[in-house]
Design an enzyme around this catalytic site. Sequence first.
Site, PDB file in Angstrom:
ATOM      1  N   THR A   1       2.094  24.140 -22.113  1.00 45.53           N
ATOM      2  CA  THR A   1       2.112  23.088 -22.002  1.00 45.53           C
ATOM      3  C   THR A   1       3.461  22.356 -21.851  1.00 45.53           C
ATOM      4  OG1 THR A   1       1.819  20.785 -22.881  1.00 45.53           O
ATOM      5  CG2 THR A   1       1.333  22.114 -23.960  1.00 45.53           C
ATOM      6  N   ASP A   2       3.629  21.253 -21.209  1.00 48.96           N
ATOM      7  CA  ASP A   2       4.929  20.256 -20.825  1.00 48.96           C
ATOM      8  C   ASP A   2       5.269  19.507 -22.245  1.00 48.96           C
ATOM      9  OD1 ASP A   2       3.281  18.647 -20.838  1.00 48.96           O
ATOM     10  OD2 ASP A   2       3.918  17.639 -18.862  1.00 48.96           O
ATOM     11  N   GLU A   3       3.831  19.434 -22.642  1.00 50.34           N
ATOM     12  CA  GLU A   3       3.657  18.893 -24.384  1.00 50.34           C
ATOM     13  C   GLU A   3       4.657  19.465 -25.738  1.00 50.34           C
ATOM     14  OE1 GLU A   3       0.376  17.093 -26.058  1.00 50.34           O
ATOM     15  OE2 GLU A   3      -0.437  16.555 -23.298  1.00 50.34           O
TER      16      GLU A   3
ATOM     17  N   TYR B   1      -1.978  19.422 -31.335  1.00 49.07           N
ATOM     18  CA  TYR B   1      -2.613  19.942 -30.040  1.00 49.07           C
ATOM     19  C   TYR B   1      -0.721  20.840 -29.286  1.00 49.07           C
ATOM     20  CZ  TYR B   1      -2.344  21.366 -25.242  1.00 49.07           C
ATOM     21  OH  TYR B   1      -2.321  21.748 -23.879  1.00 49.07           O
TER      22      TYR B   1
ATOM     23  N   LYS C   1       0.536  25.014 -29.631  1.00 51.14           N
ATOM     24  CA  LYS C   1       1.110  25.808 -28.524  1.00 51.14           C
ATOM     25  C   LYS C   1       2.609  25.939 -28.424  1.00 51.14           C
ATOM     26  CE  LYS C   1      -0.846  26.110 -24.359  1.00 51.14           C
ATOM     27  NZ  LYS C   1      -1.897  27.052 -24.275  1.00 51.14           N
TER      28      LYS C   1
HETATM   29  P1  NAD Z   1     -10.244  23.285 -21.274  1.00 53.06           P
HETATM   30  O1  NAD Z   1     -10.342  23.085 -22.758  1.00 53.06           O
HETATM   31  O2  NAD Z   1     -10.975  23.101 -20.279  1.00 53.06           O
HETATM   32  O3  NAD Z   1     -10.702  24.899 -21.630  1.00 53.06           O
HETATM   33  C1  NAD Z   1     -10.346  25.833 -22.604  1.00 53.06           C
HETATM   34  C2  NAD Z   1     -11.102  27.626 -22.544  1.00 53.06           C
HETATM   35  O4  NAD Z   1     -10.817  27.578 -23.852  1.00 53.06           O
HETATM   36  C3  NAD Z   1     -12.725  27.129 -22.497  1.00 53.06           C
HETATM   37  O5  NAD Z   1     -13.793  27.110 -21.314  1.00 53.06           O
HETATM   38  C4  NAD Z   1     -13.258  27.107 -23.703  1.00 53.06           C
HETATM   39  O6  NAD Z   1     -14.268  27.906 -24.483  1.00 53.06           O
HETATM   40  C5  NAD Z   1     -12.342  28.315 -23.870  1.00 53.06           C
HETATM   41  N1  NAD Z   1     -11.529  29.127 -25.363  1.00 53.06           N
HETATM   42  C6  NAD Z   1     -11.749  27.592 -26.774  1.00 53.06           C
HETATM   43  N2  NAD Z   1     -11.410  28.569 -27.760  1.00 53.06           N
HETATM   44  C7  NAD Z   1     -11.417  30.375 -27.371  1.00 53.06           C
HETATM   45  C8  NAD Z   1     -11.898  30.954 -28.342  1.00 53.06           C
HETATM   46  N3  NAD Z   1     -11.002  30.721 -29.448  1.00 53.06           N
HETATM   47  N4  NAD Z   1     -11.749  32.738 -27.325  1.00 53.06           N
HETATM   48  C9  NAD Z   1     -12.018  32.813 -26.350  1.00 53.06           C
HETATM   49  N5  NAD Z   1     -12.370  31.570 -25.924  1.00 53.06           N
HETATM   50  C10 NAD Z   1     -11.660  29.725 -26.196  1.00 53.06           C
HETATM   51  O7  NAD Z   1      -8.429  23.444 -21.073  1.00 53.06           O
HETATM   52  P2  NAD Z   1      -8.152  23.850 -19.537  1.00 53.06           P
HETATM   53  O8  NAD Z   1      -7.546  22.287 -19.844  1.00 53.06           O
HETATM   54  O9  NAD Z   1      -8.379  24.575 -18.793  1.00 53.06           O
HETATM   55  O10 NAD Z   1      -6.562  24.323 -20.639  1.00 53.06           O
HETATM   56  C11 NAD Z   1      -6.502  25.301 -20.156  1.00 53.06           C
HETATM   57  C12 NAD Z   1      -5.092  26.056 -21.001  1.00 53.06           C
HETATM   58  O11 NAD Z   1      -4.272  25.597 -19.940  1.00 53.06           O
HETATM   59  C13 NAD Z   1      -4.316  25.530 -22.216  1.00 53.06           C
HETATM   60  O12 NAD Z   1      -4.047  27.118 -22.739  1.00 53.06           O
HETATM   61  C14 NAD Z   1      -3.793  24.705 -21.850  1.00 53.06           C
HETATM   62  O13 NAD Z   1      -3.003  24.169 -23.375  1.00 53.06           O
HETATM   63  C15 NAD Z   1      -2.858  24.600 -20.819  1.00 53.06           C
HETATM   64  N6  NAD Z   1      -2.296  23.634 -20.097  1.00 53.06           N
HETATM   65  C16 NAD Z   1      -3.764  22.420 -19.648  1.00 53.06           C
HETATM   66  C17 NAD Z   1      -3.358  21.113 -19.143  1.00 53.06           C
HETATM   67  C18 NAD Z   1      -4.242  20.239 -19.049  1.00 53.06           C
HETATM   68  O14 NAD Z   1      -3.992  19.503 -18.058  1.00 53.06           O
HETATM   69  N7  NAD Z   1      -5.552  20.708 -19.186  1.00 53.06           N
HETATM   70  C19 NAD Z   1      -1.744  21.483 -18.771  1.00 53.06           C
HETATM   71  C20 NAD Z   1      -1.246  22.384 -19.031  1.00 53.06           C
HETATM   72  C21 NAD Z   1      -1.267  23.411 -20.166  1.00 53.06           C
HETATM   73  O1  DAU Z   2       0.917  17.281 -20.188  1.00 50.68           O
HETATM   74  C1  DAU Z   2      -0.087  17.869 -20.561  1.00 50.68           C
HETATM   75  C2  DAU Z   2      -1.540  17.882 -21.499  1.00 50.68           C
HETATM   76  O2  DAU Z   2      -2.274  16.978 -20.480  1.00 50.68           O
HETATM   77  C3  DAU Z   2      -2.213  19.291 -21.614  1.00 50.68           C
HETATM   78  O3  DAU Z   2      -1.103  20.258 -21.886  1.00 50.68           O
HETATM   79  C4  DAU Z   2      -3.136  18.648 -22.585  1.00 50.68           C
HETATM   80  O4  DAU Z   2      -4.115  20.330 -22.767  1.00 50.68           O
HETATM   81  C5  DAU Z   2      -4.457  17.971 -21.790  1.00 50.68           C
HETATM   82  O5  DAU Z   2      -4.990  17.650 -21.961  1.00 50.68           O
HETATM   83  C6  DAU Z   2      -3.302  16.896 -21.254  1.00 50.68           C
HETATM   84  O6  DAU Z   2      -3.136  16.178 -22.506  1.00 50.68           O
HETATM   85  P1  DAU Z   2      -3.088  14.097 -22.252  1.00 50.68           P
HETATM   86  O7  DAU Z   2      -2.973  13.696 -23.942  1.00 50.68           O
HETATM   87  O8  DAU Z   2      -1.704  13.555 -22.241  1.00 50.68           O
HETATM   88  O9  DAU Z   2      -4.234  14.662 -21.472  1.00 50.68           O
HETATM   89  P2  DAU Z   2      -6.157  12.800 -21.493  1.00 50.68           P
HETATM   90  O10 DAU Z   2      -6.018  13.235 -20.081  1.00 50.68           O
HETATM   91  O11 DAU Z   2      -5.917  13.191 -22.875  1.00 50.68           O
HETATM   92  O12 DAU Z   2      -4.759  11.362 -21.781  1.00 50.68           O
HETATM   93  C7  DAU Z   2      -4.009  11.277 -20.695  1.00 50.68           C
HETATM   94  C8  DAU Z   2      -3.160  10.159 -21.394  1.00 50.68           C
HETATM   95  O13 DAU Z   2      -4.193   8.804 -21.046  1.00 50.68           O
HETATM   96  C9  DAU Z   2      -2.379   9.531 -22.867  1.00 50.68           C
HETATM   97  O14 DAU Z   2      -0.893   9.004 -22.070  1.00 50.68           O
HETATM   98  C10 DAU Z   2      -3.454   9.415 -23.408  1.00 50.68           C
HETATM   99  C11 DAU Z   2      -4.166   7.958 -22.026  1.00 50.68           C
HETATM  100  N1  DAU Z   2      -5.441   7.825 -22.388  1.00 50.68           N
HETATM  101  C12 DAU Z   2      -6.734   9.362 -22.446  1.00 50.68           C
HETATM  102  C13 DAU Z   2      -7.658   8.884 -22.840  1.00 50.68           C
HETATM  103  C14 DAU Z   2      -8.784  10.377 -22.965  1.00 50.68           C
HETATM  104  C15 DAU Z   2      -6.136   6.595 -22.614  1.00 50.68           C
HETATM  105  O15 DAU Z   2      -5.072   5.497 -22.104  1.00 50.68           O
HETATM  106  N2  DAU Z   2      -7.431   6.696 -22.569  1.00 50.68           N
HETATM  107  C16 DAU Z   2      -8.272   7.509 -22.803  1.00 50.68           C
HETATM  108  O16 DAU Z   2      -9.534   7.358 -22.595  1.00 50.68           O
END
Ligand code: NAD
Ligand code: DAU
Length: 348
Positions: free
Chosen positions: A129-131, A154, A158
């Site tokens: 992630t970019d975080e 988180y 990561k």
């Molecule tokens: P998600 O939470 O939707 O899915 C996570 C998956 O991992 C689920 O299917 C869960 O059952 C599985 N999991 C959790 N713990 C586990 C374990 N101990 N063993 C096996 N499986 C397990 O997450 P996502 O949003 O699809 O993110 C996937 C990946 O991408 C993560 O590594 C996250 O850090 C990264 N990422 C997410 C975003 C985003 O915007 N969602 C952006 C950048 C990077």
């Molecule tokens: O940047 C990549 C990341 O993006 C991933 O690594 C994470 O797995 C993914 O969950 C996401 O993280 P964020 O914290 O940015 O996503 P989230 O959807 O939780 O929130 C997006 C933005 O919106 C953040 O600034 C918080 C804000 N927010 C979120 C929720 C859930 C609100 O203002 N209200 C809300 O109810």
Amino acid sequence: MVTGGAGFIGANFIRYVLTKTDFTGRIINFDKLTYAGNPENLADIADQYPARYVLEQGDICDPKRVADVLQKYQVDAVAHFAAESHVDRSILGPGEFVRTNIEGTFTLLEAVRDLWKDRKDVLFHHVSTDEVYGSLGQEGYFTETTPYDPRSPYSASKAASDHLVSAYFHTYGLAVTKSNCSNNYGPYHFPEKLIPLMILKLQKGETLPVYGDGKNIRDWLYVEDHAEAIWTVMTKGVLGETYNVGGENEWENLKLVQVLCEKTAVALGRPAQEFLSLIRFVPDRPGHDRRYAIDCSKIKKELGWKPRTEFSQGLEKTVAWYLANPEWVQNVVSGAYKTWLERNYSAR
Ligand code: NAD
Ligand code: DAU
């Protein structure tokens, strides 16, 4: 083997690889099926590709289970998505993030190191992630050389997993690539994250909780474009390298929520004003990073990937998908999510 393939991005990745690339092999989806993992996300794929898609339930922190599955299928590439992924949950309970994201990644790395020994025709791709780069001010972008500065449990977990993957490349010569991506959106996104949460609240006429002043900025990318980026890195990337992936698409949260109100109003044939009046500012997320913005020029120049989906169209497709899939929504929100939400968000 795809870890976390029953989650949001993993499921979209598996769907993308099987339906839109020239890949002819088999995909093993290794997933613990936590609250965020839903086999239903790939039910049609399981029917369509019975010989090429297999779900193996398992925990990446369980060395024996990981080794057994790797051995059983003689896995020669791992795309590692499995993680605890929700920042708010990591604030409320960091332990599971340390376990899954750090210990789980370590367990996988050890297992493939043992299985692959000196094999060169293998690959471990780490999805991150970019975080990990921290928080930007008004100016500048995250590049692959931006120093790590994670702020939430988180992102710290990561960051640790990224460092372990790099260490296994440098120390043991393990064949690895890494990608660090910005915020994804699209179908199968678990509805505790901003975009699906707002769409579902709009549908039910509930208030829309915007954290703090709503001016935090995120860089949004359509999930299928992320899947394509990961596939591009896995097939064309240089071993040991990291590639930043982003949408070149920055939005303040409040503006994004306003656009979602407008898009959902159009989709439901209702006046936008009715929805805009549901916006409420709520107490901020502790340690809330102000701005994320990715410079993805490396993957564009070196590997020829670029974000394809125009944001307005991507949002319309996403709104339409959530409105067309009430059963999926009902199934995911009726489980652990609801209980967790009630327990932790009742005060907001
Ligand atoms: P998600 O939470 O939707 O899915 C996570 C998956 O991992 C689920 O299917 C869960 O059952 C599985 N999991 C959790 N713990 C586990 C374990 N101990 N063993 C096996 N499986 C397990 O997450 P996502 O949003 O699809 O993110 C996937 C990946 O991408 C993560 O590594 C996250 O850090 C990264 N990422 C997410 C975003 C985003 O915007 N969602 C952006 C950048 C990077
Ligand atoms: O940047 C990549 C990341 O993006 C991933 O690594 C994470 O797995 C993914 O969950 C996401 O993280 P964020 O914290 O940015 O996503 P989230 O959807 O939780 O929130 C997006 C933005 O919106 C953040 O600034 C918080 C804000 N927010 C979120 C929720 C859930 C609100 O203002 N209200 C809300 O109810």
